[in-house]
Design a protein around this motif. Sequence first.
Motif, PDB file in Angstrom:
ATOM      1  N   LEU A  32       0.831  -1.206   0.000  1.00 61.25           N
ATOM      2  CA  LEU A  32       0.000   0.000   0.000  1.00 61.25           C
ATOM      3  C   LEU A  32       0.866   1.257   0.000  1.00 61.25           C
ATOM      4  CD1 LEU A  32      -2.822  -1.022   2.511  1.00 61.25           C
ATOM      5  CD2 LEU A  32      -3.023  -0.771   0.032  1.00 61.25           C
ATOM      6  N   SER A  33       1.970   1.207   0.749  1.00 62.30           N
ATOM      7  CA  SER A  33       2.877   2.352   0.790  1.00 62.30           C
ATOM      8  C   SER A  33       3.473   2.610  -0.591  1.00 62.30           C
ATOM      9  CB  SER A  33       3.983   2.120   1.813  1.00 62.30           C
ATOM     10  OG  SER A  33       4.876   3.209   1.841  1.00 62.30           O
ATOM     11  N   ASP A  34       3.883   1.535  -1.294  1.00 60.01           N
ATOM     12  CA  ASP A  34       4.433   1.692  -2.643  1.00 60.01           C
ATOM     13  C   ASP A  34       3.393   2.272  -3.601  1.00 60.01           C
ATOM     14  OD1 ASP A  34       6.818   0.679  -1.785  1.00 60.01           O
ATOM     15  OD2 ASP A  34       6.442  -1.362  -2.511  1.00 60.01           O
ATOM     16  N   LEU A  35       2.166   1.782  -3.515  1.00 62.43           N
ATOM     17  CA  LEU A  35       1.101   2.288  -4.385  1.00 62.43           C
ATOM     18  C   LEU A  35       0.808   3.757  -4.104  1.00 62.43           C
ATOM     19  CD1 LEU A  35      -1.387  -0.738  -4.332  1.00 62.43           C
ATOM     20  CD2 LEU A  35       0.053  -0.002  -6.241  1.00 62.43           C
ATOM     21  N   GLU A  36       0.855   4.139  -2.821  1.00 61.68           N
ATOM     22  CA  GLU A  36       0.626   5.534  -2.454  1.00 61.68           C
ATOM     23  C   GLU A  36       1.698   6.440  -3.048  1.00 61.68           C
ATOM     24  OE1 GLU A  36      -1.587   8.471  -0.230  1.00 61.68           O
ATOM     25  OE2 GLU A  36      -1.993   6.377  -0.713  1.00 61.68           O
ATOM     26  N   GLN A  37       2.952   5.995  -2.976  1.00 62.71           N
ATOM     27  CA  GLN A  37       4.049   6.781  -3.535  1.00 62.71           C
ATOM     28  C   GLN A  37       3.949   6.867  -5.049  1.00 62.71           C
ATOM     29  OE1 GLN A  37       7.750   5.190  -2.074  1.00 62.71           O
ATOM     30  NE2 GLN A  37       7.104   5.327   0.065  1.00 62.71           N
ATOM     31  N   GLN A  38       3.563   5.764  -5.695  1.00 65.07           N
ATOM     32  CA  GLN A  38       3.395   5.787  -7.143  1.00 65.07           C
ATOM     33  C   GLN A  38       2.293   6.767  -7.552  1.00 65.07           C
ATOM     34  OE1 GLN A  38       2.795   1.811  -8.666  1.00 65.07           O
ATOM     35  NE2 GLN A  38       4.523   0.983  -7.515  1.00 65.07           N
TER      36      GLN A  38
END
Length: 285
Positions: A32-38
């Motif tokens: 979820l953190s990676d998707l948020e940054q993307q």
Amino acid sequence: MGTADFRHAVRVTGPEDLRYLGQRLEWLRTRLSDLEQQQTRFLRHVSHELKTPLTAVREGTELLRDNVGGRLTSEQREIVRIVRENTLALQKLIEDLLAYHQTRAIEPATLGPVVLSEIVRQVAKEQKLAAFARMLTFEADLKPAVVVGDAERVRTIIDNLISNAIKYSPRSGAIRLALSSRDGYAILDVIDQGPGVPPAERERIFDSFYTGTPPPSEGRVKGSGLGLAIARDYAAAHGGRIEVIDRADRKPGACFRLSLPAAAELRASATPQPSGKPFTLAGLE
């Protein structure tokens, strides 16, 4: 994770099945953190790529409107006006999208005491040109009230509420700003003399991109439908809420009520503001 705070790793101790559950939750957190940054990078890149040509279009329409390339006919001036209004609307939509994306959990480092009466007066000053254009006045009854929160996001909430009141107010009307504290909450009412909000729309107007019944145009740019959605999300992040209620005097117009948990231990330290007296825009300097 439910509040979109992905900064803290998930660690679960105990039997093997619980540790396995903790590992899967940690995988979910990092994903979820990676998707948020993307998503954040995508919006930043898109907004940058859109703003560059949009700026060129705006500058071109301003030059045409000023007759730099030669005097325009009335039909050509109308076309330029339409293009200019739509570029302004697109610019506002881009800015609102970026602001809406930032409606996430407030980091502890940004929290502090916020004196609401000062914020209200500051926002009224910033909105004075828009109010002057419609010959509007503010009537303020601002009692001391302090909350703990992010001052900039609280300012954004109030700015959106006052901007909305200006947009829907009739010319030469008045906007009432009433601030008080009761039942553990700081309560700000923003009351206009416009057409009001039909009961069927009182919840929907806080939905993203829902614009409701448009105000009389009078050359104004249509809103994106994100201002009130951003305001409600920011209020919820502070443990508060925004709602539309009936005016106490039953007169035409809308009453938007912002309720935020009051900081009882700080309330007494707030600087008292004159209450019960209308103030003009000139008096806000």
